[in-house]
Every structure is written in structure tokens, then in C-alpha cells.
Design a protein around this motif. Structure first.
Motif, PDB file in Angstrom:
ATOM      1  N   THR A 115       0.832  -1.203   0.000  1.00 34.46           N
ATOM      2  CA  THR A 115       0.000   0.000   0.000  1.00 34.46           C
ATOM      3  C   THR A 115       0.868   1.255   0.000  1.00 34.46           C
ATOM      4  O   THR A 115       0.572   2.231  -0.686  1.00 34.46           O
ATOM      5  CB  THR A 115      -0.929  -0.002   1.234  1.00 34.46           C
ATOM      6  N   GLN A 151      -8.791   0.057  -1.277  1.00 39.60           N
ATOM      7  CA  GLN A 151      -9.089  -1.237  -0.669  1.00 39.60           C
ATOM      8  C   GLN A 151     -10.515  -1.271  -0.118  1.00 39.60           C
ATOM      9  O   GLN A 151     -11.217  -2.247  -0.255  1.00 39.60           O
ATOM     10  CB  GLN A 151      -8.072  -1.494   0.448  1.00 39.60           C
ATOM     11  N   ASP A 195      -5.693  -1.418  -5.000  1.00 41.31           N
ATOM     12  CA  ASP A 195      -5.205  -1.917  -3.713  1.00 41.31           C
ATOM     13  C   ASP A 195      -6.120  -3.017  -3.185  1.00 41.31           C
ATOM     14  O   ASP A 195      -7.149  -2.745  -2.586  1.00 41.31           O
ATOM     15  CB  ASP A 195      -5.110  -0.778  -2.700  1.00 41.31           C
ATOM     16  N   GLU A 196      -5.729  -4.243  -3.419  1.00 45.31           N
ATOM     17  CA  GLU A 196      -6.503  -5.413  -3.002  1.00 45.31           C
ATOM     18  C   GLU A 196      -7.992  -5.207  -3.244  1.00 45.31           C
ATOM     19  O   GLU A 196      -8.804  -5.340  -2.324  1.00 45.31           O
ATOM     20  CB  GLU A 196      -6.260  -5.715  -1.510  1.00 45.31           C
TER      21      GLU A 196
HETATM   22 MG   LIG Z   1      -2.304  -2.562   2.189  1.00 41.51          MG
END
Ligand SMILES: [Mg+2]
Ligand SMILES: Nc1ncnc2c1ncn2[C@@H]1O[C@H](COP(=O)(O)OP(=O)(O)OP(=O)(O)O)[C@@H](O)[C@H]1O
Lengths: 272, 367
Positions: free
Chosen positions: B54, B93, B169-170
Motif C-alpha cells: 500500500t 481497498q 489496492d486489493e
Molecule cells: Mg495494504
């Protein structure tokens, strides 16, 4: 079975002996005087204790009383200006205290902002009286600005607390997302932070308005000659003849406060 | 490799470190990271929690600035550009959709901030909503749609301004398995269709292998290896990489001769086999070698075996079977073989079995 169930019941204040009685007493102490006050505002006689029949007489009398209207207008002007100023300042203060990394001395800043909640009102009042007296002598200005300034100052913490609560519950990632999507800091504030903060700002503003409308102690000490607000006018009247006109004015003030607060609650419910 | 060139298209990360000064101790979230991400590439950062994925994305997006080093986009340094001036968008995320705006308004936000004309905004928003199949829900509040739908809105919102680089991000971590598989395919399709460079973060190795053009494996603020999924899987350079991705057998060995990326190694059983060397620097003496379980097979013919051991356990997995073989030096070696029809279960527990390594199955590690 029944016994076992009772033993396993969690503690509840409602089942303690005397709970109902205490609750009823509290409600009685809170609302009975107000109910009596409102009822007697409709008394057709001159007494605030002897019921003589229903009439709108005292409302008409208050409406036709220039002093009442003048004081009410002044109250509204002060409350409006003070709550607007206090809310603006409180919003900036809340942004300043939550949108930074925690630093040493932040608690001191909180304390400074919330000073009016801790310092006794009479002390603030006396301090302002003396301080403003100095300025009055120096400048000769005796207008409403003293009252507006004083009200703004003690309204700030009431506006600040709900705004800060709202800000702290807000996802910082949203502002990051706005910046990611080409919003300059100002536009991110306008388009994302402010709209999301709005319920908090409204709550703070309404609270500040009601608090200002209602203030006696500081107003009494700070006002120049002839600058009666509704509460100080009423206080003055109480020292002379008491007629149900006072009840009528009080009832109207009460109605306005209740109305504002209910409108605000309806509004904030919708916001979430 | 096109590393290091100042004029290459894409992102160049050069010697970037990021130190967070937390109250008590400084955290080195990134430690001298250098990597080049090509234009139009589906590039994945893979690594365990806390390894700095991140942080690297936030540096590229401009939400943080590097403590050392620099990041270039198409050859130009990004350092002086605030996030709102970088042609880089992020799928966060937790999506970070604006809760006070509808689906449509969320998608339109970036275009409005760029000052695009109304008609263009309308058209692009419609295109984007069609792309992520969210046309029907365009007027919904974003807190009244499902997690998968929110994810697609976040994607549309980030794609709408046509950034040069999309950071993800994920984005799939909150989805259930079925939706996740669908979204993996959809993301890959989107990347192909739009030609935008995707920098994708995940800690799911399977996701990384199936979706990416190239993968960077990260650990503790460092990039350990960059390569195609096949390179990463079949030729891991470090123990951590081999371990993190798939199942692995480790064998102790000694290098006998080496050259041209290949080496002759002697295993502790005495057998000599060929093995691939990792890139960079010479290796001599004792090394560790990895062999993937599916690159080995079992035999009862001792003459064909590379080494042998005692069959300790058989685990049936439906499509294939795992055989655990205890070697002479006490270590356990896993062999994975596909189950075929008519291929009768003849192996017996505790029997002495031989292990055959496929050609090029052995990979020497750097550490
Ligand atoms: Mg992260
Ligand atoms: N703002 C910050 N202040 C202090 N330390 C931070 C900050 N942000 C990240 N870190 C630290 O930096 C390291 C890397 O964090 P990062 O968020 O990049 O990890 P990650 O690889 O994204 O992990 P995850 O898979 O859990 O999201 C961690 O040790 C983290 O605690």
C-alpha cells in the motif's frame, strides 16, 4: 424453570425497587411547572395562579407590547449573528483539531476551545463587563457588537462538539479519494468534506442558536442601556407586576425552541 | 530488461525508501525499492501483510512522498506534482465511494473536477457504467448496493478520467470466491480493452499468477524478485519467493560446475543433476535447490530414480495425489502426480520408492 430463568436475567435498572416512582417524580418535576406555565398563559384573568377562563388576551397583549417585540427582535438578531459566527469558527476549529496528526498540547487546545463550558458563566460575564467597559470608554461605541461577540464566544463549544464528533466519524479516505480524482484541496472540501459534515454543522448551529437565545447572565452584564433581549426583559418584568403576559412570552419562546430542535432532528435523521 | 532508462514509457521507481516516524520507533515501510512498470502492463505487487504494498501505491499516487529516491512517470519526475495533478487513479481497498452521491455522481466526479464539458461527462459515465455493468443502478445511493457492486463502481470511477495508470489496492479481497473469480476475469478484460497500465496489489498468490503480465514479490519493504508469473513460479530466486508461491521442496546441494545460467549440482544423495541458476552474481559451494512437487514423479525402478526414500504418506486430492517421501537425510519430499483413469493405486505406504526429477526441475536459490 421459571426460577432459573429469573436468576439468569441480566441486571436491569428497571427492576430495582422504586425505579418507577423515581422516574415519575423526575418527569413530574421537569414537566409539571412547564405545563402550568403554558396553561396559565391562556388565563383570561390577571392572575398567574387563579384560573378565570380561556383567552388569547395575553398573547395579544404581548404582541402589541413594543418593548417585547423590540427585545425579541434583538434576541433573534444576536442569536442569528452569534450562531453563524460561532458555527463558522467552530467548524474551522474542528477541522484544525482533527485534520492534523495528534501533537503534544492538543488536549490543551481542546480545553481552550471548550473554556466556556468550564469557567462559571458569572465569571465570564464579569470579566466581559470590565473588559468591554474599557473598550467602550476608549472607542465610545455602545452598539450590539459587544453582545454578539460575547454570545459568539460562549456558543463556540456548543457548535464545536457536534461538528468534531461528525468529523471524527468521517472516513479520511474520502478526502484522499477526492484528491485522487483531481479535486484541489478547496474543491475536495467543498464537494466532499463539507456536505458530509453538514449534519454536524447544522446541529452545532441550532444548538448555538438556542443557547444564545436563552442566555441571561452574560447578556445582563454585557448589555448597554436599553439593549434588552427577551430573557433580560422578562427578568426585568418579573421584578415588577407579574401578569400572564410573561407566561405567554415564555410559551412562545418555548414553542420556538422546541420547533427548532424538532426540525433539526427531522433533518439530521434524513441526513444519515 | 528495460530498467533504468529515463525515457521509457511507464513508471520508474528508483531507489525509493519510505520511513514513517511513528511516536516511538521509525518504521521503514519501503527500503531502497527500484522497479520499472511498463506501459499497458498488468503489474502485480504480491507480498504478505505489512510488506509495504500500500505504501508503494500511495507514493505513486502522491498521498505520501518518498523519504529517499524518486518516481518517474513516462520519464518525468512526479515529486513536485500533488495527487490531484497526477494522471493516476486509485481503486481503494475499502472503495472509498462518496456516500452522499449516487453511483452516477461518483463516476462523474473525476471528470467534473477535470472540467470536462457536460455532454462528454454524460457520455463517458454511460460508457463506464456499461463497461462495469452497472447501468441499472446508476441512481442508487452507494451505501445501498452490494460489496461487489461497490467494487465495480469504484473501478468505473477510477477508470472514467482515463488515467495513464490505475492503482488497485486489493480490490477483490472483500468479495466471496465466486464473485472474485468473475471480477478477476472482468478486470483482466478491462485492462486489455482500455490499455491502461494496472498496478495491482494482492496477497493472494493464485490471483497474482493468473492475472498478471509481471509480478513483483515483496517482503519487509523490499522487492525480492520481479518476473512473469511463470518465471516467479518456476524459477524463484529466493527462499521467501519459493515459499510464498505454491508448495516447494528444498534440497541441499553443492555446485560442481556452472555457466550460462545453468549448473551441475551434486545432491546429498550423491546424484548429479542439471539446475537453473538465479540471475546475477556467481554462486559456488553449498546451495539450496527448490523442486516443485509436480516436477517430480515416483518410480519403483531404482535404476531410473534420481534419489530414493521411504513412502510415508499418501494424500488424495481428487485431481491429483500427494506422496510424502522421507529421504535418507531425514527431510520430507513431496511429489504431486495427476490422477488418471485406470492408473491403479499400487504404491504402498512404507515401501522404498525412487523419485525422478523432470528435466530442468531444479532451481538454485540465492539464499
Ligand atoms: Mg495494504
Ligand atoms: N502512516 C503510517 N505511519 C506509520 N507506519 C505506517 C504507516 N503506514 C504504514 N505503516 C507501516 O509500514 C509498513 C507497510 O505498510 P503497508 O500499509 O504498506 O503494508 P501492506 O503491504 O499494504 O499490508 P496489507 O497487506 O496488510 O495491506 C507496516 O509496517 C505499517 O505498519
Amino acid at each position: 424453570m421459571a426460577r432459573g430463568a429469573r436468576l439468569r436475567r441480566p441486571f436491569s435498572i428497571k427492576r430495582q425497587p422504586g425505579f418507577t416512582a423515581i422516574a415519575l417524580f423526575c418527569f413530574f418535576a421537569l414537566y409539571a411547572p412547564i405545563i402550568v406555565l403554558v396553561v396559565y398563559s391562556f388565563n383570561s384573568g390577571n392572575s398567574i395562579a387563579v384560573w378565570e377562563g380561556f383567552s388569547w388576551r395575553w398573547y395579544r397583549s404581548a404582541w402589541e407590547n413594543d418593548l417585547v417585540i423590540e427585545a425579541a427582535t434583538r434576541s433573534l438578531i444576536i442569536a442569528l449573528c452569534a450562531s453563524l459566527a460561532a458555527t463558522t469558527l467552530a467548524t474551522m476549529a474542528a477541522l484544525g483539531t482533527t485534520r492534523t496528526r495528534p501533537y503534544r498540547g492538543l488536549t490543551v487546545v481542546y480545553a481552550l476551545i471548550n473554556q466556556p463550558l468550564m469557567v462559571p458563566e458569572i465569571v465570564t460575564g464579569v470579566a466581559l463587563l470590565i473588559f468591554f467597559a474599557l473598550i467602550k470608554v476608549a472607542t465610545g461605541y455602545t452598539g450590539l457588537l459587544y453582545l454578539i461577540t460575547a454570545h459568539t464566544a460562549f456558543c463556540i463549544p456548543f457548535a464545536y462538539l457536534p461538528i468534531r464528533a461528525r468529523l471524527e466519524g468521517m472516513d479520511l479516505a474520502l478526502e484522499t479519494a477526492a484528491a485522487d480524482l483531481y479535486a484541489t484541496p478547496w474543491r475536495a472540501f467543498r464537494r466532499v468534506t463539507l456536505p458530509l459534515l453538514w449534519p454536524g454543522i447544522m446541529a452545532g448551529g441550532v444548538l448555538a442558536f438556542v443557547i444564545s437565545l436563552d442566555d441571561v447572565v452574560i447578556t445582563e452584564l454585557v448589555k448597554s442601556a436599553g439593549q434588552e433581549t427577551l430573557p433580560t426583559y422578562m427578568l426585568g418584568q418579573l421584578r415588577r407586576v407579574i401578569t400572564p403576559e410573561i407566561n405567554a412570552i415564555s410559551s412562545v419562546l418555548l414553542a420556538i425552541s422546541v420547533l427548532i430542535v424538532s426540525v433539526f432532528f427531522a433533518f439530521s435523521r434524513k441526513g444519515d | 530488461m528495460r530498467d533504468g532508462g529515463g525515457t521509457t514509457k511507464g513508471i520508474a521507481v528508483r531507489g525509493v525508501s519510505k520511513v514513517f516516524d511513528a511516536a516511538a520507533a521509525a518504521v521503514r515501510a519501503l527500503d531502497d525499492v527500484s522497479v520499472t512498470i511498463h506501459e499497458n502492463e498488468f503489474f502485480t505487487l504480491l507480498g504478505p501483510s505489512g510488506c509495504g504494498k500500500t505504501t508503494l501505491l500511495r507514493l505513486i499516487a502522491g498521498f505520501e512522498s518518498p523519504s529517499a529516491g524518486e518516481i518517474l512517470l513516462d520519464g518525468a519526475p512526479l515529486a513536485h506534482l500533488p495527487p490531484f495533478r497526477r494522471p493516476v487513479n486509485t481503486v481503494f481497498q475499502n472503495y472509498a465511494l462518496f456516500p452522499h452521491m449516487s453511483v452516477m455522481e461518483n463516476v462523474a466526479f473525476g471528470l467534473e473536477m477535470l472540467g470536462k464539458p457536460k455532454r462528454e461527462i454524460e457520455k463517458t459515465v454511460n460508457d463506464m457504467l456499461r463497461l462495469v455493468r452497472m447501468e441499472e443502478l446508476r441512481d442508487r445511493a452507494t451505501n445501498k448496493i452490494s460489496g461487489g457492486q461497490q467494487q465495480r463502481v469504484a473501478l468505473a470511477r477510477a477508470l472514467a478520467p482515463r488515467p495513464k495508470v490505475l492503482l488497485l489496492d486489493e480490490p477483490l479481497s472483500a468479495l466471496d470466491l465466486k464473485l472474485r473469480k468473475e471480477m478477476q476475469i472482468e478486470l483482466k478484460r478491462l485492462q486489455k480493452d482500455t490499455g491502461i497500465t494496472f498496478v495491482f496489489v494482492t496477497h493472494d498468490q493464485e490471483e497474482a499468477l493468473t492475472m498478471s503480465d509481471r509480478v513483483a514479490v515483496m517482503s519487509q519493504g523490499k522487492i525480492l524478485q520481479v518476473g512473469s508469473p511463470r518465471e516467479i513460479y518456476e524459477h524463484p530466486a529466493k527462499r521467501f519467493v519459493a515459499d510464498f508461491i505454491g508448495e516447494t521442496n528444498y534440497l541441499e546441494a553443492e555446485i560442481v560446475a556452472s555457466g550460462h545460467g545453468q549448473a551441475q549440482i551434486r545432491l546429498s544423495s550423491g546424484a548429479q543433476i542439471a539446475a537453473s541458476l538465479p540471475e546475477g552474481g556467481r554462486l559456488t559451494g553449498k546451495v539450496t535447490v527448490v523442486v516443485r512437487p509436480e516436477h517430480a514423479s515416483l518410480t519403483l525402478d531404482a535404476a531410473k530414480a534420481t534419489f530414493s526414500g521411504r513412502l510415508e504418506n499418501i494424500v488424495y486430492f481428487g485431481t491429483d495425489t500427494h506422496y510424502h517421501v522421507r529421504l535418507a537425510d531425514g527431510s520430507l519430499f513431496t511429489v504431486r502426480m495427476q490422477n488418471a483413469r485406470g492408473h491403479e493405486e499400487t504404491d504402498r505406504i512404507n515401501a522404498e520408492v525412487g523419485v525422478i526429477l523432470a528435466e530442468n526441475a531444479a532451481q538454485v536459490l540465492r539464499d
